[in-house]
Design an enzyme around this catalytic site. Structure first.
Site, short mmCIF file in Angstrom:
data_model
loop_
_atom_site.label_atom_id
_atom_site.label_comp_id
_atom_site.label_asym_id
_atom_site.label_seq_id
_atom_site.Cartn_x
_atom_site.Cartn_y
_atom_site.Cartn_z
N TYR A 142 0.86 -1.18 0.00
CA TYR A 142 0.00 0.00 0.00
C TYR A 142 0.89 1.23 0.00
O TYR A 142 1.81 1.35 0.82
CB TYR A 142 -0.90 0.00 1.25
CG TYR A 142 -1.81 1.21 1.32
CD1 TYR A 142 -2.90 1.34 0.46
CD2 TYR A 142 -1.57 2.22 2.25
CE1 TYR A 142 -3.73 2.45 0.53
CE2 TYR A 142 -2.41 3.33 2.32
CZ TYR A 142 -3.48 3.44 1.45
OH TYR A 142 -4.29 4.54 1.52
N ASP A 237 9.29 2.54 0.09
CA ASP A 237 8.25 3.22 0.85
C ASP A 237 8.46 2.84 2.31
O ASP A 237 8.13 1.72 2.72
CB ASP A 237 6.86 2.78 0.35
CG ASP A 237 5.74 3.49 1.08
OD1 ASP A 237 5.96 3.93 2.22
OD2 ASP A 237 4.63 3.59 0.52
N LYS A 265 3.95 9.74 8.61
CA LYS A 265 3.66 10.25 9.95
C LYS A 265 4.76 10.12 11.02
O LYS A 265 4.84 10.95 11.91
CB LYS A 265 2.39 9.58 10.44
CG LYS A 265 2.35 8.07 10.16
CD LYS A 265 0.98 7.59 9.68
CE LYS A 265 1.09 6.23 9.02
NZ LYS A 265 -0.02 5.94 8.14
N1 HOZ Z 1 -3.74 3.37 6.06
C1 HOZ Z 1 -3.80 2.95 7.42
C2 HOZ Z 1 -3.71 1.47 7.52
N2 HOZ Z 1 -2.57 0.90 6.94
C3 HOZ Z 1 -5.03 3.42 8.14
C4 HOZ Z 1 -4.99 4.87 8.40
C5 HOZ Z 1 -6.00 5.38 9.44
O1 HOZ Z 1 -7.12 4.92 9.48
O2 HOZ Z 1 -5.63 6.25 10.21
#
Ligand code: HOZ
Length: 426
Positions: A142, A237, A265
């Protein structure tokens, strides 16, 4: 009705699905989400006053634990000076210097606001640099929600891209080539067929968005060699693995240098931040030096930089954080492995350092297809038991567990005891 349920029933009338990011909706575990009021260290407290031992950590960035006093202090100081200037600041220079110091492959770095934005920009830079269009991505990896990355994880190894989401025009994904994770033969074939057209290969060096899937021995090395041979840009990534597997992330852990790397983040200590960086020669294609355009008023935001600088400086100067994370990881995931063995549970535990996952399948999980053999109903029952006992796991079989330096051995032992209770009483 609990306060969380009350809030959710209001939320669904004004926010699609009641949440601002789909996985939070608890849909795959057939529940409604807990609304979180506050967090401290390794614990979350919801609006009903329930506390949970947190194994999500905001999906990775809270590596020092929630509301770390030193990070909060720096954020408070920065807030007093102004929230956004849309102009250059000293903190951005310090942040760029620190990232370049901590990650040996990064010579230049550009701040953005999220991992999605970092990937989108890195791909554009790679295309601008090589003058090529095709991108290779791996099934089950992802890379955020930009159009070109929303490609369905199909079963074919050379499948041409198709949108994984409505609203993505076919044209946006036709240059995205898919490959199965860990499949060296397939990636080689892809290069033989398209090598001269491939601008970049983007990979999560540890797959952490299909559960946790480790790179097979030699897989990342092979990607590095192919990209070097065909003059394609290798993009790691590291939104999940960066500054988590160690100061230098997966690159340092596996001893492989990427050409570009993307962060999210974790470099903002939980604030909305992302970055992409790498070789100077590539990064200098980005405007205003080069002709690849990418911009943003909130990029390098002073409050986000203050939080990120506080967290990364701490990680840089406290190697014991990584030693502790390794040891907690061994205790937690090794403990789950031992439990599976003792109780003859046909499950898989995949982990590296503080990142791990229990797969409810008897097949070893090495890629998206094997991850999908998991019994998600069995996961759901387990998830519910753990949540009821105050242990907050990601509400999906296909997400990772994250430990932080604020977790304790007692926390881990309690988690293992809770899992044991579940599996023995079942
Ligand atoms: N993309 C995140 C899971 N791999 C979830 C992000 C969220 O819901 O904060």
């Amino acid at each position: 009705m609990t306060r969380s349920e009350e809030l959710f029933s209001k939320a669904v009338t004004k926010i699609p699905g009641g949440v601002n990011s789909p996985v939070r909706a608890f849909g795959s575990v057939g529940m409604t989400p807990r609304f979180i009021a506050s967090a401290k260290g390794a614990y979350l407290t919801d609006v009903d006053g329930n506390t949970y031992l947190d194994y999500i950590g905001s999906w990775g960035p809270m590596i020092l634990g929630h509301a770390h006093p030193m990070v909060l202090e720096q954020v408070e100081e920065a807030c007093k000076k102004g929230l956004s200037f849309g102009a250059a600041t000293e903190a951005e220079v310090c942040m760029a210097e620190l990232i370049c110091k901590m990650v040996s492959s990064v010579e230049m770095v550009r701040m953005v606001n999220s991992g999605t934005e970092a990937v989108m920009s890195a791909i554009r830079a790679a295309r601008g640099y090589t003058g090529r269009n095709k991108i290779v991505k791996f099934e089950g990896c992802y890379h955020g929600h930009s159009d070109a990355m929303l490609v369905k994880a199909g079963s074919g190894v050379m499948t041409a891209g198709v949108p994984d989401s409505a609203g993505v025009p076919k044209g946006c994904t036709e240059d995205t080539l898919l490959c199965a994770y860990n499949d060296m033969e397939a990636i080689e074939k892809l290069f033989i067929e398209y090598g001269e057209e491939i601008a970049a290969v983007i990979v999560e060096p540890v797959g952490a968005n299909m559960g946790v899937v480790l790179p097979k021995f030699g897989f990342l090395e092979r990607l590095r060699a192919l990209c070097t041979e065909y003059k394609s840009v290798l993009v790691f990534d590291e939104v999940i693995t960066g500054f988590r597997l160690g100061k230098g992330g997966a690159q340092e852990y596996y001893g492989i240098e990427a050409d570009l790397v993307t962060y999210g983040k974790i470099i903002g200590g939980g604030m909305p931040v992302g970055a992409y960086g790498g070789k100077k020669e590539i990064m200098e294609v980005v405007a205003p030096v080069g002709s690849v355009y990418q911009a943003g008023t909130l990029s390098g935001n002073p409050v986000a930089m203050a939080a990120g600088l506080a967290q990364l400086s701490y990680l840089d100067t406290h190697p014991e954080v990584y030693t502790k994370l390794q040891s907690l990881g061994r205790m937690l995931y090794g403990g789950l492995e031992a439990l599976c063995e003792e109780l003859a549970l046909p499950y898989q535990v995949n982990y590296v350092g503080s990142l791990g996952c229990l797969f409810f399948t008897s097949s070893p999980v090495k890629d998206y297809t094997s991850a999908k053999t998991s019994d998600t109903k069995a996961f759901t029952e387990y998830f519910r038991h753990m949540l009821t006992h105050g242990i907050y796991l990601a509400p999906s079989q296909f997400e990772a567990m994250f430990l932080s330096a604020a977790h304790t051995e007692e926390d881990v032992q309690r988690t293992l005891a809770c899992a044991r209770e579940y599996f023995t009483e079942k």
